[in-house]
Scaffold this motif. Structure first.
Motif, mmCIF file in Angstrom:
data_model
loop_
_atom_site.group_PDB
_atom_site.id
_atom_site.type_symbol
_atom_site.label_atom_id
_atom_site.label_comp_id
_atom_site.label_asym_id
_atom_site.label_seq_id
_atom_site.Cartn_x
_atom_site.Cartn_y
_atom_site.Cartn_z
ATOM 1 N N LEU A 162 0.832 -1.203 0.000
ATOM 2 C CA LEU A 162 0.000 0.000 0.000
ATOM 3 C C LEU A 162 0.867 1.253 0.000
ATOM 4 N N ILE A 163 0.280 2.347 -0.492
ATOM 5 C CA ILE A 163 0.948 3.630 -0.344
ATOM 6 C C ILE A 163 0.601 4.154 1.050
ATOM 7 N N VAL A 164 1.627 4.258 1.904
ATOM 8 C CA VAL A 164 1.380 4.713 3.271
ATOM 9 C C VAL A 164 1.312 6.229 3.312
ATOM 10 N N GLU A 165 2.194 6.864 2.546
ATOM 11 C CA GLU A 165 2.263 8.321 2.623
ATOM 12 C C GLU A 165 2.871 8.857 1.337
ATOM 13 N N SER A 166 2.410 10.027 0.916
ATOM 14 C CA SER A 166 3.041 10.650 -0.244
ATOM 15 C C SER A 166 3.085 12.149 -0.050
ATOM 16 N N GLY A 167 3.987 12.775 -0.787
ATOM 17 C CA GLY A 167 4.093 14.218 -0.660
ATOM 18 C C GLY A 167 5.358 14.725 -1.320
ATOM 19 N N THR A 168 5.616 16.011 -1.202
ATOM 20 C CA THR A 168 6.856 16.552 -1.755
ATOM 21 C C THR A 168 8.013 16.085 -0.876
ATOM 22 N N PRO A 169 9.240 16.136 -1.393
ATOM 23 C CA PRO A 169 10.381 15.763 -0.548
ATOM 24 C C PRO A 169 10.384 16.548 0.757
ATOM 25 N N ASP A 170 9.999 17.819 0.681
ATOM 26 C CA ASP A 170 9.930 18.629 1.901
ATOM 27 C C ASP A 170 8.957 18.034 2.912
ATOM 28 N N ASP A 171 7.745 17.701 2.448
ATOM 29 C CA ASP A 171 6.740 17.075 3.321
ATOM 30 C C ASP A 171 7.303 15.818 3.960
ATOM 31 N N ILE A 172 7.883 14.964 3.109
ATOM 32 C CA ILE A 172 8.308 13.644 3.588
ATOM 33 C C ILE A 172 9.462 13.758 4.577
ATOM 34 N N PHE A 173 10.442 14.589 4.253
ATOM 35 C CA PHE A 173 11.626 14.635 5.108
ATOM 36 C C PHE A 173 11.390 15.474 6.363
ATOM 37 N N LYS A 174 10.663 16.591 6.228
ATOM 38 C CA LYS A 174 10.535 17.499 7.374
ATOM 39 C C LYS A 174 9.261 17.279 8.167
ATOM 40 N N ARG A 175 8.177 16.863 7.470
ATOM 41 C CA ARG A 175 6.901 16.742 8.179
ATOM 42 C C ARG A 175 6.224 15.406 7.896
ATOM 43 N N PRO A 176 6.935 14.295 8.091
ATOM 44 C CA PRO A 176 6.264 13.011 7.835
ATOM 45 C C PRO A 176 5.109 12.818 8.804
ATOM 46 N N LYS A 177 3.959 12.332 8.294
ATOM 47 C CA LYS A 177 2.778 12.215 9.137
ATOM 48 C C LYS A 177 2.707 10.862 9.822
ATOM 49 N N GLU A 178 3.029 9.804 9.073
ATOM 50 C CA GLU A 178 2.829 8.453 9.593
ATOM 51 C C GLU A 178 4.048 7.990 10.392
ATOM 52 N N ASP A 179 3.765 7.240 11.462
ATOM 53 C CA ASP A 179 4.859 6.712 12.284
ATOM 54 C C ASP A 179 5.750 5.764 11.487
#
Lengths: 257, 402
Positions: free
Chosen positions: A228-245
């Motif tokens: 499954l896709i757990v999370e997606s976003g811009t590199p900024d979102d993923i590296f600085k503000r990841p939502k999922e544990d």
């Protein structure tokens, strides 16, 4: 098929790949559990995640090296079905680079690159070879044209593999862990070629753990886990503000080793 | 000057005298073994040479060399096998010119052999001046073919085409002839014999069984159930049955079921049996090669947009066949030797002629040693050159693998 997707940079781009609810089973094992993704023309997508998460399987369904059993995949306006002609048309528009290079060992570098244009695109030999030579210069190894793959280093082989995929003048390039089988000092030479390609406007889907590459050129990143896709976003979102544990844990593991 | 890594070569190999002392006479036991073996070799060699030159009676071989070459082929029509031979040697020469080393040793050896055969001082009435002349022309034709092949205008595919045309011409027109054409009177295959038949069966068997075997191997891996099952059935049935049985089936049972006037020629039936038998084994050898091709090769070939047909013919087969050259050549050598089994269905191949010659005269009956040794040497020469050519082919094709 002129669906418009909205990207992080606010520009509107025409979708070139549309996946809706893609499922894939190997026997009873479910490798993909409903993947939805839209990729716009010229976008660079990085897919990452633990091994066995389905990321390789997913990009292999895009040129139907793996068949999906449920859902819909539409590439450049052509839906992938059992119709062989559609599959061949799609494959001519998609280049793919593999972890293990998969160069043809019985052919020279030049023949590896010019083979598909000659046989699939029906180009005359001299045109195909001229184009192959230009590609070899683009990936920085024109002097290796007459050698066999076994005589090249891993990094050189992977650059030949990129040239081979580009020789069909594809609209989309898929990279399946292109640097995972390389010695550390060769990773950079391959990434440099890929970064150049990304900046030239090529639509790219890259399965990789090279987070430097992702930061440099990715438009969006997808974190896969367990089909499954757990999370997606811009590199900024993923590296600085990841939502999922799960994402945070995985990133901490690959970034701090 | 400091010695660099490059300037220190590998240690020089020992001189012959040193090598002998170190390996053959390094202690008293090895010295003894060496002397005993040398003594044994000496006496064996002397005995063999003395037997061959003094004791042996080579009359069965020398009395009618033509019998060994062409069997009962009418003597007034000998120009036909003669012309076929000349055509073949010319093409062998041309193949040498075009393909260089795979054919080179064989072409040179064949030229010398035929030239020498022409000059052997035999007092045999059947060996006329014309026969000697035909043999003597062969080396010249091989050389001529070689020069033409070297010119560069002739390509490999041309030579292959010439071979195809020439063999069709020889086997369907020249050798059998026609009832209605006086210049080419019909010669039934029952009159054919000797080395000519052995080579026809072997070359025909190899050339025809190879493509069939490759198709069967691909069929066995096909995703179409009908193709797959029939391939497996064919391969497993044929491989589970001795060649002799298949030969009998084709020569006896097939004949029973067909009306007399449409019966397939005896020699063709034997050839069909050889082809079927060899194809099943070729299929299994090729399958071994197909299985050794990494799946990534197929993925990569599909990913660049090649059709399934091109994936197979451009990527999979070339690699698979190269891998199985040794196995396939080994199998062809055994097919070549297996042609001797056609004696059982009444075809006078080289071995059959050998048996027939022994019965020519009461004096010959006890001379089977000479006759069979002669035949064995002929078989060995051809078999050896097949394995030599395969080694050359492997070396030449192995370029990218190192």
């Amino acid at each position: 098929m002129n669906k418009i997707t909205k990207n992080n940079d606010g520009k509107k781009r025409e979708a070139i790949i549309v996946c809706r609810d893609v499922h894939k089973w190997y026997g009873h094992f479910q490798a993909l559990k409903g993947i939805n993704m839209e990729v716009g023309k010229g976008e660079v997508i990085v897919i990452f995640g633990p091994s066995g998460s389905g990321k390789s399987t997913f990009i292999r369904t895009l040129n139907r090296l793996e068949e999906h059993q449920k859902g819909q995949i539409i590439v450049d306006g052509i839906e992938l079905t059992h119709d062989v002609r559609n599959v061949e048309r799609v494959r001519m528009e998609i280049g793919m680079v593999f972890q293990q290079f998969n160069l043809f060992p019985h052919l020279t570098v030049m023949q590896n690159i010019s083979l598909a244009p000659i046989w699939a695109r029906k180009w005359p030999k001299d045109k195909a070879e001229k184009a192959a030579m230009e590609l070899l210069e683009r990936v920085g190894i024109p002097e290796q044209a007459q050698k066999y793959p076994a005589h090249l280093s891993g990094g050189q082989q992977q650059r030949v593999a990129i040239a081979r995929a580009l020789a069909m003048q594809p609209k989309i390039m898929l990279f399946d862990e292109p640097t995972s089988a390389l010695d550390p000092e060769m990773i950079k030479e391959v990434l440099d070629v890929m970064i150049k390609l990304a900046r030239s406007g090529m639509t790219m889907l890259v399965v990789t753990h090279e987070m430097g590459f992702a930061k440099a050129v990715a438009d969006r990143m997808y974190f896969f886990d367990n089909g499954l896709i757990v999370e997606s976003g811009t590199p900024d979102d993923i590296f600085k503000r990841p939502k999922e544990d799960r994402t945070k844990l995985f990133l901490s593991q690959i970034l701090t080793h | 000057m400091r010695a660099t890594a490059e300037s220190i070569g590998p240690p020089a190999p020992p001189r012959p005298v040193e090598w002998v002392r170190k390996n053959l006479f390094n202690d008293w036991f090895n010295a003894l073994l060496t002397i005993v073996s040398l003594g044994f070799l000496y006496f064996a060699l002397v005995a063999i040479v003395r037997w061959a030159l003094v004791t042996a009676d080579w009359r069965p071989v020398t009395v009618s060399p033509l019998l060994f070459l062409v069997g009962q082929y009418p003597r007034d029509q000998l120009w036909r096998p003669g012309f076929s031979l000349l055509l073949s040697t010319f093409l062998i020469g041309m193949s040498w010119g075009v393909w260089e080393r795979y054919v080179k040793a064989f072409a040179i050896f064949l030229g010398i052999l035929l030239g020498v055969l022409a000059l052997i001082p035999l007092e045999t009435p059947t060996i006329t001046f014309a026969v000697r002349a035909v043999f003597l022309v062969n080396p010249l034709l091989i050389y001529l073919g070689y020069r033409i092949g070297r010119l560069g205008a002739v390509k490999g595919r041309h030579v292959a085409m010439f071979w195809l045309i020439a063999s069709v011409l020889m086997v369907l027109v020249l050798l059998p002839g026609y009832k209605n054409i006086p210049a080419l009177t019909e010669v039934p295959t029952s009159a054919w014999g000797g080395l000519m038949v052995t080579l026809l069966l072997a070359v025909g068997g190899i050339v025809l069984s190879f493509p069939i075997g490759v198709l069967l191997a691909l069929g066995r891996r096909s995703s179409l159930p009908v193709v797959k099952i029939s391939s497996i059935l064919f391969i497993e049935v044929v491989r589970g049955v001795p060649l002799v049985t298949i030969l009998f089936m084709f020569s006896v049972i097939l004949a029973l079921f067909m009306p007399a006037e449409s019966r397939i020629d005896r020699l063709i039936r034997a050839l069909m049996a050889m082809v079927f038998f060899s194809a099943a084994y070729t299929a299994e050898n090729v399958r071994g090669g197909l299985q050794a091709i990494p799946l990534g090769q197929v993925d990569a070939a599909k990913a660049v947009g090649l059709t399934n047909f091109h994936v197979t013919t451009l990527i999979v087969l070339p690699q698979a066949l190269r891998m199985v050259i040794p196995a396939i050549v080994g199998q062809f050598i055994s097919l070549f030797k297996d042609t001797t089994l056609v004696v059982i269905v009444g075809i006078n191949d080289l071995l059959g002629i050998g048996g027939a010659v022994l019965n020519l005269s009461p004096e010959f009956v006890r001379l089977n040693m000479e006759v069979y040794l002669f035949i064995a040497v002929i078989f060995w020469i051809f078999s050896y050159f097949m394995s030599y050519a395969s080694l050359q082919l492997e070396k030449a094709l192995g370029v990218g693998e190192r």
